[in-house]
Design a protein around this motif. Sequence first.
Motif, PDB file in Angstrom:
ATOM      1  N   ARG A  39      46.840  38.939  47.246  1.00  0.00           N
ATOM      2  CA  ARG A  39      46.513  40.374  47.318  1.00  0.00           C
ATOM      3  C   ARG A  39      47.659  41.255  46.851  1.00  0.00           C
ATOM      4  N   GLN A  40      48.890  40.806  47.023  1.00  0.00           N
ATOM      5  CA  GLN A  40      50.067  41.585  46.621  1.00  0.00           C
ATOM      6  C   GLN A  40      50.416  41.407  45.147  1.00  0.00           C
ATOM      7  N   ALA A  41      49.927  40.354  44.538  1.00  0.00           N
ATOM      8  CA  ALA A  41      50.335  40.007  43.172  1.00  0.00           C
ATOM      9  C   ALA A  41      49.516  40.760  42.130  1.00  0.00           C
ATOM     10  N   ARG A  42      50.102  40.913  40.973  1.00  0.00           N
ATOM     11  CA  ARG A  42      49.402  41.509  39.830  1.00  0.00           C
ATOM     12  C   ARG A  42      48.996  40.433  38.829  1.00  0.00           C
ATOM     13  N   VAL A  43      49.737  39.341  38.749  1.00  0.00           N
ATOM     14  CA  VAL A  43      49.477  38.264  37.798  1.00  0.00           C
ATOM     15  C   VAL A  43      49.747  36.927  38.489  1.00  0.00           C
ATOM     16  N   ALA A  61      43.378  31.210  41.585  1.00  0.00           N
ATOM     17  CA  ALA A  61      43.668  32.488  40.930  1.00  0.00           C
ATOM     18  C   ALA A  61      42.405  33.070  40.309  1.00  0.00           C
ATOM     19  N   LEU A  62      41.599  32.224  39.680  1.00  0.00           N
ATOM     20  CA  LEU A  62      40.349  32.687  39.080  1.00  0.00           C
ATOM     21  C   LEU A  62      39.434  33.298  40.135  1.00  0.00           C
ATOM     22  N   LYS A  63      39.272  32.600  41.247  1.00  0.00           N
ATOM     23  CA  LYS A  63      38.371  33.071  42.306  1.00  0.00           C
ATOM     24  C   LYS A  63      38.871  34.352  42.953  1.00  0.00           C
ATOM     25  N   GLU A  64      40.174  34.557  42.949  1.00  0.00           N
ATOM     26  CA  GLU A  64      40.743  35.785  43.510  1.00  0.00           C
ATOM     27  C   GLU A  64      40.622  36.951  42.538  1.00  0.00           C
ATOM     28  N   GLY A  65      40.262  36.655  41.294  1.00  0.00           N
ATOM     29  CA  GLY A  65      40.174  37.701  40.287  1.00  0.00           C
ATOM     30  C   GLY A  65      41.541  38.171  39.835  1.00  0.00           C
ATOM     31  N   LEU A  66      42.547  37.372  40.108  1.00  0.00           N
ATOM     32  CA  LEU A  66      43.915  37.711  39.730  1.00  0.00           C
ATOM     33  C   LEU A  66      44.162  37.213  38.314  1.00  0.00           C
ATOM     34  N   PRO A  67      44.458  38.112  37.376  1.00  0.00           N
ATOM     35  CA  PRO A  67      44.674  37.667  35.999  1.00  0.00           C
ATOM     36  C   PRO A  67      45.679  36.529  35.935  1.00  0.00           C
ATOM     37  N   ALA A 100      52.366  41.471  29.306  1.00  0.00           N
ATOM     38  CA  ALA A 100      51.225  42.275  28.877  1.00  0.00           C
ATOM     39  C   ALA A 100      50.337  42.627  30.068  1.00  0.00           C
ATOM     40  N   LEU A 101      50.103  41.662  30.950  1.00  0.00           N
ATOM     41  CA  LEU A 101      49.268  41.930  32.133  1.00  0.00           C
ATOM     42  C   LEU A 101      49.970  42.834  33.138  1.00  0.00           C
ATOM     43  N   LEU A 102      51.282  42.778  33.188  1.00  0.00           N
ATOM     44  CA  LEU A 102      52.024  43.672  34.075  1.00  0.00           C
ATOM     45  C   LEU A 102      51.977  45.119  33.589  1.00  0.00           C
TER      46      LEU A 102
END
Length: 150
Positions: A39-43, A61-67, A100-102
């Motif tokens: 939840r705290q992460a961006r990537v 990571a995929l299931k969390e929707g975290l790029p 790029a994702l950041l």
Amino acid sequence: DATLSIVGSNPTARVRALASATVRVAANLSDDALQARYRQARVAAVPLRCGAGVKLKVVEALKEGLPLVTTPVGAQGLPGLAQVAGVCTDAASFADAVCALLLDDALWRQRCAAQLVYARERFSRSAFRRSLLTAVGRPPVRPARRSAAG
């Protein structure tokens, strides 16, 4: 301005030595603590160099929707992953994909949405049911639609 969290079960002394104000090393997290990290992460950076089969870290990571940014090893067993996530073959392209994702909010949102769809299509309860029925030679049955009484 970014902070890197290295999360794993048994980090080596070399990895633990990387800890600093901008690098956090965490080991043996509970499921709740791991969820909090997501939840705290961006990537999610998953730079796997060896292993076989589908990697749980990648699926989480995929299931969390975290790029996600990973390597070809991390993408093994996940057909089409490169269409929804960064799959990089060298350190420079891996770092570029993470940066790029950041920095790119539009790319970040697009990857979140695409990865959630990818995970739902392949790792949901209904996807598991379809796969299991197919494996035992039975065609998946669609649930009957209910009509409203009027």
